[in-house]
Motif scaffolding. Structure first.
Motif, PDB file in Angstrom:
ATOM      1  N   TYR A  64       0.847  -1.198   0.000  1.00  0.00           N
ATOM      2  CA  TYR A  64       0.000   0.000   0.000  1.00  0.00           C
ATOM      3  C   TYR A  64       0.884   1.250   0.000  1.00  0.00           C
ATOM      4  CZ  TYR A  64      -4.003  -2.977   1.055  1.00  0.00           C
ATOM      5  OH  TYR A  64      -4.979  -3.932   0.990  1.00  0.00           O
ATOM      6  N   HIS A  65       0.321   2.343  -0.514  1.00  0.00           N
ATOM      7  CA  HIS A  65       1.071   3.605  -0.571  1.00  0.00           C
ATOM      8  C   HIS A  65       0.059   4.723  -0.374  1.00  0.00           C
ATOM      9  CE1 HIS A  65       4.586   5.961  -1.473  1.00  0.00           C
ATOM     10  NE2 HIS A  65       3.928   6.661  -2.383  1.00  0.00           N
ATOM     11  N   TYR A  66       0.216   5.496   0.705  1.00  0.00           N
ATOM     12  CA  TYR A  66      -0.836   6.414   1.103  1.00  0.00           C
ATOM     13  C   TYR A  66      -0.592   7.878   0.731  1.00  0.00           C
ATOM     14  CZ  TYR A  66      -2.888   2.540   3.629  1.00  0.00           C
ATOM     15  OH  TYR A  66      -3.480   1.344   3.933  1.00  0.00           O
ATOM     16  N   GLU A  67       0.551   8.178   0.131  1.00  0.00           N
ATOM     17  CA  GLU A  67       0.844   9.583  -0.153  1.00  0.00           C
ATOM     18  C   GLU A  67      -0.143  10.192  -1.144  1.00  0.00           C
ATOM     19  OE1 GLU A  67       4.872  10.350  -1.194  1.00  0.00           O
ATOM     20  OE2 GLU A  67       5.674   9.397   0.596  1.00  0.00           O
ATOM     21  N   ALA A  68      -0.631   9.394  -2.088  1.00  0.00           N
ATOM     22  CA  ALA A  68      -1.598   9.896  -3.070  1.00  0.00           C
ATOM     23  C   ALA A  68      -2.989   9.333  -2.806  1.00  0.00           C
ATOM     24  CB  ALA A  68      -1.144   9.538  -4.486  1.00  0.00           C
ATOM     25  N   ALA A  69      -3.204   8.836  -1.587  1.00  0.00           N
ATOM     26  CA  ALA A  69      -4.479   8.174  -1.277  1.00  0.00           C
ATOM     27  C   ALA A  69      -5.009   8.650   0.072  1.00  0.00           C
ATOM     28  CB  ALA A  69      -4.299   6.652  -1.283  1.00  0.00           C
ATOM     29  N   ASP A  70      -5.337   9.943   0.125  1.00  0.00           N
ATOM     30  CA  ASP A  70      -5.834  10.518   1.375  1.00  0.00           C
ATOM     31  C   ASP A  70      -7.114   9.842   1.851  1.00  0.00           C
ATOM     32  OD1 ASP A  70      -3.736  12.234   1.543  1.00  0.00           O
ATOM     33  OD2 ASP A  70      -4.869  14.075   1.152  1.00  0.00           O
ATOM     34  N   ALA A  71      -7.955   9.411   0.922  1.00  0.00           N
ATOM     35  CA  ALA A  71      -9.212   8.777   1.315  1.00  0.00           C
ATOM     36  C   ALA A  71      -8.947   7.479   2.078  1.00  0.00           C
ATOM     37  CB  ALA A  71     -10.070   8.499   0.081  1.00  0.00           C
ATOM     38  N   SER A  72      -8.065   6.652   1.536  1.00  0.00           N
ATOM     39  CA  SER A  72      -7.759   5.379   2.200  1.00  0.00           C
ATOM     40  C   SER A  72      -7.041   5.612   3.522  1.00  0.00           C
ATOM     41  CB  SER A  72      -6.896   4.513   1.281  1.00  0.00           C
ATOM     42  OG  SER A  72      -7.643   4.070   0.164  1.00  0.00           O
ATOM     43  N   LEU A  73      -6.194   6.641   3.577  1.00  0.00           N
ATOM     44  CA  LEU A  73      -5.501   6.941   4.839  1.00  0.00           C
ATOM     45  C   LEU A  73      -6.492   7.385   5.908  1.00  0.00           C
ATOM     46  CD1 LEU A  73      -2.928   7.312   6.492  1.00  0.00           C
ATOM     47  CD2 LEU A  73      -2.753   9.634   5.545  1.00  0.00           C
ATOM     48  N   ALA A  74      -7.417   8.248   5.535  1.00  0.00           N
ATOM     49  CA  ALA A  74      -8.420   8.710   6.504  1.00  0.00           C
ATOM     50  C   ALA A  74      -9.247   7.539   7.029  1.00  0.00           C
ATOM     51  CB  ALA A  74      -9.323   9.759   5.852  1.00  0.00           C
ATOM     52  N   LEU A  75      -9.640   6.640   6.132  1.00  0.00           N
ATOM     53  CA  LEU A  75     -10.435   5.482   6.561  1.00  0.00           C
ATOM     54  C   LEU A  75      -9.611   4.524   7.411  1.00  0.00           C
ATOM     55  CD1 LEU A  75     -12.360   4.843   3.218  1.00  0.00           C
ATOM     56  CD2 LEU A  75     -13.276   5.827   5.321  1.00  0.00           C
ATOM     57  N   LEU A  76      -8.314   4.385   7.080  1.00  0.00           N
ATOM     58  CA  LEU A  76      -7.445   3.535   7.903  1.00  0.00           C
ATOM     59  C   LEU A  76      -7.362   4.081   9.326  1.00  0.00           C
ATOM     60  CD1 LEU A  76      -4.034   2.002   6.945  1.00  0.00           C
ATOM     61  CD2 LEU A  76      -4.241   3.310   9.047  1.00  0.00           C
ATOM     62  N   ILE A  77      -7.221   5.410   9.458  1.00  0.00           N
ATOM     63  CA  ILE A  77      -7.171   6.028  10.790  1.00  0.00           C
ATOM     64  C   ILE A  77      -8.463   5.757  11.544  1.00  0.00           C
ATOM     65  CG2 ILE A  77      -7.109   8.244  12.014  1.00  0.00           C
ATOM     66  CD1 ILE A  77      -5.230   9.267   9.802  1.00  0.00           C
ATOM     67  N   GLU A  78      -9.594   5.914  10.860  1.00  0.00           N
ATOM     68  CA  GLU A  78     -10.885   5.682  11.514  1.00  0.00           C
ATOM     69  C   GLU A  78     -11.062   4.214  11.901  1.00  0.00           C
ATOM     70  OE1 GLU A  78     -13.800   7.130   8.799  1.00  0.00           O
ATOM     71  OE2 GLU A  78     -13.522   9.236   9.359  1.00  0.00           O
ATOM     72  N   ARG A  79     -10.650   3.299  11.004  1.00  0.00           N
ATOM     73  CA  ARG A  79     -10.812   1.873  11.301  1.00  0.00           C
ATOM     74  C   ARG A  79      -9.932   1.463  12.479  1.00  0.00           C
ATOM     75  NH1 ARG A  79     -10.331   0.948   4.933  1.00  0.00           N
ATOM     76  NH2 ARG A  79     -12.543   1.029   4.373  1.00  0.00           N
ATOM     77  N   THR A  80      -8.694   1.927  12.494  1.00  0.00           N
ATOM     78  CA  THR A  80      -7.772   1.571  13.572  1.00  0.00           C
ATOM     79  C   THR A  80      -8.232   2.157  14.898  1.00  0.00           C
ATOM     80  OG1 THR A  80      -5.975   1.578  11.942  1.00  0.00           O
ATOM     81  CG2 THR A  80      -5.336   1.576  14.261  1.00  0.00           C
ATOM     82  N   SER A  81      -8.902   3.316  14.818  1.00  0.00           N
ATOM     83  CA  SER A  81      -9.390   3.969  16.040  1.00  0.00           C
ATOM     84  C   SER A  81     -10.774   3.472  16.446  1.00  0.00           C
ATOM     85  CB  SER A  81      -9.442   5.490  15.827  1.00  0.00           C
ATOM     86  OG  SER A  81      -8.164   5.994  15.460  1.00  0.00           O
ATOM     87  N   GLY A  82     -11.354   2.544  15.655  1.00  0.00           N
ATOM     88  CA  GLY A  82     -12.669   1.996  15.976  1.00  0.00           C
ATOM     89  C   GLY A  82     -13.818   2.938  15.708  1.00  0.00           C
TER      90      GLY A  82
END
Length: 515
Positions: A367-385
């Motif tokens: 995975y590479h998140y520098e050009a994928a702000d949407a996936s990064l934001a969702l990853l933060i939300e998923r990890t934070s429950g």
């Protein structure tokens, strides 16, 4: 000290390989450059092709509020007079108030390329310049190959400028046509020339073949040049021209010379991107001042410094040129970088260490998140429950059929639960991702009507381990837009359809959640 900007994007810039502009394209760019505050806009060479002639015949120069429209031409042929040469004689009937004439200033070119003599070359210059001056045109004289010519025979190069001046040229532009002159030598030659022609405006026209286009233009200004020629984004033949965007920012922000109205400087990023879009060129993310990554801070120490005082790692405020600060997050990110990025996305990170660990684990998997702000934001939300999915997937199936008549059809069927209901949706598309997108939207759009305003705008695939051939891991990046914003989402897997599904879902979930 007043510096005039001469833009040749629409003439010299179109000589870039792969670029072709219609007359309407040129008009759009000319109007934007005029509104920016450019002083001269060279819109083309009307004698060279019907398209440029059509532009000048249909474009009333009076439409421009700030700039003077310039028509380009050469000196008349050796065997004719200026008034009888069609490339010269058509200019008086055009509305462009200024003419830019190019002539050889290198003896080698006069003798080997033109097959002429220095004396005849000087006479052609005098005749052409005086003819257009008498016709009421402001004449800007481009001395082609001036620095090569000066190096070879200084007196001959200077005699070319004298001939143009005596005939009435208002500006003498020194051209580094081959782009190979280094800054120290160029500055010395400009200084010598300025002393010889102290009562005439001296301009500079540089190319970037030695990577010195902008530097050479700046040093020419230091040496006394008061007109700078260049192109937006440095587009042009071979390695390109002097980049006017960078040059404007350097002159105004670094050298304290006001070349644009101060309020217009913040439009540089907008204008740079506009010209790239019209030329169908991908903007260079790393272009000075205006690139998407020009103010992107990835290293933890840098992010920490900028959060305390932006001047620690930024040479100018990004807002000064219409850009913005960004904080890419990846496997090298530290806690401060993640917090800064979360703030940029409008999120709060609970367990920073847990989120960082998940980012690094997933980036190790491809995975590479520098050009994928949407996936990064969702990853933060998923990890934070804190993440609430739009639906629960039961299964999906793709059927691709190739028929004897050559037609190929793709059908996707999705089974999922949304809003407490089980939904089965089938749709056709021009490929598996398109079919999946249509089937998914058909199933969940009644519950999320805002999906109607979200569209996929880009789809990119990268193979991460080519040595595994058809079993290689694939990374898919999908950009989505609601017409106002653009966001990226990423998916990874050995199955390209699965990777595409991940990116597709992330893009839609992010868009709905922030609609």
């Amino acid at each position: 000290m007043s510096i005039k900007l001469f833009d040749t994007t629409l003439r010299d810039g179109t000589q870039r390989e792969g670029v072709s502009l219609t007359s309407e394209d040129k008009l759009r760019i000319a109007r934007v450059l005029d509104s920016l505050g450019i002083h001269y806009i060279e819109a083309g060479f009307p004698a060279s092709n019907p398209k440029d002639l059509e532009l000048f015949e249909n474009f009333d120069a009076a439409e421009l509020e700030n700039a003077r429209l310039v028509a380009f031409t050469r000196t008349r042929r050796a065997s004719s007079r200026a008034k009888d040469d069609p490339a010269v004689s058509l200019l008086p009937r055009l509305s462009a108030p200024a003419a830019c004439i190019v002539a050889k200033s290198w003896r080698l070119h006069v003798e080997k390329v033109l097959g002429s003599t220095p004396e005849e070359n000087l006479e052609a210059i005098r005749d052409t310049v005086s003819y257009l001056v008498e016709a009421g045109k402001e004449v800007i004289f481009d001395a082609e190959h001036y620095f090569d010519g000066f190096r070879d025979d200084p007196e001959h190069a200077l005699s070319v400028l004298r001939a143009a001046t005596e005939a009435g040229a208002s500006s003498l532009v020194l051209c580094d046509t081959n782009g190979g002159t280094l800054p120290t030598e160029l500055k010395a030659i400009v200084s010598r020339t300025v002393k010889e022609f102290s009562d005439v405006e001296i301009g500079i026209h540089t190319h970037n073949d030695a990577g010195c286009g902008v530097a050479n233009a700046l040093l020419a200004v230091e040496a006394g040049a008061t007109q700078v020629q260049g192109t937006i984004n440095g587009v042009g033949e071979r390695c390109g021209n002097c980049d006017l965007i960078t040059t404007i920012a350097d002159l105004q922000l670094k050298m304290g010379l006001e070349v644009l109205p101060p309020e217009n400087l913040s439009r540089l990023t907008e204008v740079s991107n506009f010209v790239s879009e019209v030329m169908n060129l991908t903007p260079d993310a790393h272009r000075p001042y205006v690139g998407h990554s020009a103010f992107a801070h990835k290293g933890g120490l840098h992010v920490d410094g900028v959060s305390r005082d932006p001047s620690t790692y930024e040479h100018v405020p990004p807002e000064a040129v219409g850009n913005r600060r960004r904080t890419p997050v990846g496997e090298l990110a530290g806690k401060n970088s993640l917090r800064a990025k979360a703030k940029e996305l409008g999120l709060e990170v609970g367990d920073v260490s847990a989120v960082l660990a998940e980012i690094k684990r997933r980036e190790h998997a491809g995975y590479h998140y520098e050009a994928a702000d949407a996936s990064l934001a969702l990853l933060i939300e998923r990890t934070s429950g804190k993440h609430e999915p739009l639906f629960e997937l039961e299964s999906f199936r793709i059927i691709s059929e190739k028929r004897a008549d050559g037609e190929t059809t793709v059908e996707a069927t999705i089974k999922l639960r949304v809003g407490g209901e089980r939904v089965i949706s089938t749709a056709e598309g021009n490929g598996p991702v398109n079919a999946l997108d249509r089937a998914l939207r058909q199933a969940i759009e009644p519950h999320y009507p805002q999906l109607a305003g979200i569209h996929l705008s880009n789809y990119k695939v990268r193979i991460l381990d080519e040595h595994r051939a058809t079993a290689a891991t694939t990374r898919v990046l999908i950009d989505s837009t609601d017409g106002k914003r653009v966001w990226g989402a990423v998916g990874v897997g050995e199955n390209i359809i699965e990777a595409s599904w991940q990116a597709l879902v992330d893009g839609l979930e992010y868009g709905v959640g922030r609609g």
